[in-house]
Design an enzyme around this catalytic site. Sequence first.
Site, PDB file in Angstrom:
ATOM      1  N   TYR A 432       0.816  -1.222   0.000  1.00  0.00           N
ATOM      2  CA  TYR A 432       0.000   0.000   0.000  1.00  0.00           C
ATOM      3  C   TYR A 432       0.852   1.275   0.000  1.00  0.00           C
ATOM      4  CZ  TYR A 432      -0.014  -0.297   5.279  1.00  0.00           C
ATOM      5  OH  TYR A 432       0.285  -0.374   6.614  1.00  0.00           O
ATOM      6  N   GLU A 433       0.163   2.386  -0.242  1.00  0.00           N
ATOM      7  CA  GLU A 433       0.803   3.695  -0.489  1.00  0.00           C
ATOM      8  C   GLU A 433       1.750   3.622  -1.682  1.00  0.00           C
ATOM      9  OE1 GLU A 433      -0.575   5.954   0.892  1.00  0.00           O
ATOM     10  OE2 GLU A 433      -1.419   5.048   2.678  1.00  0.00           O
ATOM     11  N   GLY A 434       1.405   2.819  -2.654  1.00  0.00           N
ATOM     12  CA  GLY A 434       2.245   2.615  -3.830  1.00  0.00           C
ATOM     13  C   GLY A 434       3.141   1.415  -3.611  1.00  0.00           C
TER      14      GLY A 434
END
Length: 583
Positions: A432-434
């Site tokens: 997550y968050e890229g």
Amino acid sequence: MATYKVPQKDILFALHDVLNVSQLSALPGFEDASAEIVDGVVDEAAKFVEGVIAPLRESADAVGAQWQDGEVILPEGMKEAYQQFYEAGWVGLASPGEYGGQGLPYVLSKVVEEMLCGANVSFALYPGLTSSCFEAIEAVGSDEIKDLYLPKLGTGEWTGTMCLTEPQAGSDLAAVKTKATPNDDGSYSLEGMKIFITGGEHQMADNIVHLVLARLPDAPAGIKGLSTFVVPKYLVNADGSIGERNALRCISIEHKMGIHASCTCTMGFDGAKGWLVGAPNHGIQNMFIMMNLARIMVGFQGLGQCELATQNALAYAMDRKQGKSFSGSEQIIDHPDVRRMLLTMRAYTEAGRVMALDTSMHVDLAHRATDEAEREAAQDHVELMTPLVKAFLTDAAFELGSLAVQVYGGHGFIREHGIEQIIRDSKILALYEGTNGIQAMDLVRRKLQLHGGRLPQRYFERVRKHLAEGGPDWLVAPLSEALDALETATKDIQAGFRDNPNDAAYGCCDYLRAFSLVALGEAWLRSVRAAEGHKDASFAEAKFVTAHHFATRLLPHAVTLCKTALAPAEPIMGKPAALLDAA
């Protein structure tokens, strides 16, 4: 069961001896951030985290978040722990005083972040996303929006989320379909669905503030047509009091591999009222304000898990007797392979801590330094290091969790020891968050190219300056060799990216890993010098031994990684994908 104790000695060593955190007290607004205050924050946070948060780690994981008719019920003790956490002022540690916070440096909030994530990463996600929501609204919100929401978000009385992802729009936010239709009263009605929303529904706080990406009716197609809206769970009256329930709901929660006590929600917006935050069609820029600091936050989540894995593996190896080593010892820590694993864990964790804290201090310098050139240089450093902090430390969390299981042997595979939970909780951090592949692409596609290549060049000059100041040859020599290889690889990637983007894309993860090893090498060089003459001789000797292991066993991989990062991709990417399924 696994236990967690805050590594106060090493945190304070990194802050004071290696990084000289007291320099921040010379910045405007940080006059109170003295060495005594820093020590006090670390000590009090350690007591709270060890006494209140850590005991919930395994019990909350066993029960997990539960969904029932649109409501989310969290495991026993989570709500009470959160109430104590926010009432004690920990959520607002770095929030401005005007919004109820303590106004201390950002780096201190990240110290507490590491503690929380070592103790109970599921719990840490609730205040962590709240801070990210606060930061985005503070940066681009109108005065009216700020005055209405930030006093409650800044203290943690209300929690926050970021609502980006949709079933068809994960990393590709250009595919977002949620619509925002203007109303006569200046609000907007939002229609759509968001998935993977951390903390989207719960009963820990009186209100939840969602920051939502959506499209206006006349918005251009693609990523340039996104806008940002603040959409509260309960509407907020002009005086700040809570009004009626908004038209949004939690449709379901995910059943996940790990972070069971963190609710991951599918949210439905059924004409929910929202208010524009920032300029129309600037949503992606606004979200990146939130996301960039969130990526540093996720790096600290990884660091906390690295520390948890290292502590427990070391304690087990010191106590466990099995067979005899070549020296005749029955403790498994005296078996060379076990010692190798433990030193690898310590090497990544302790240098990773310095790298992450140093990056966080540069966030403070970028915001508060009085000299414009100093602010620019600090921001360059933050931009460059953010993908390293996020990707390397989260990959390391999973790797070190696996090493911890290996040290435990079959006992690590058994749930009652609490070690396999590290692997389950840590994997999401690389996603997550890229994803970490996206972090690597961000590094080679954006960060290496910004301002004519200024960011890496400034960093290379910094490392060469540290090398010129001296150190043990067993560290200086391999770090110099790795730096030379990294600088050469960087120039080749910068020169060839436009003509052969597949080459850089195929090798970007190897390149990020090589860059991270050099950054850890710099951290170890600074740490070894800081440890010389340390009042605790055993502490200093442990630093030297761990640094030696890193320099001779881990750092040399950077040279090989630079070579593989530059290998042409055409022989692979030039072939049809169907060949992969030919068997």
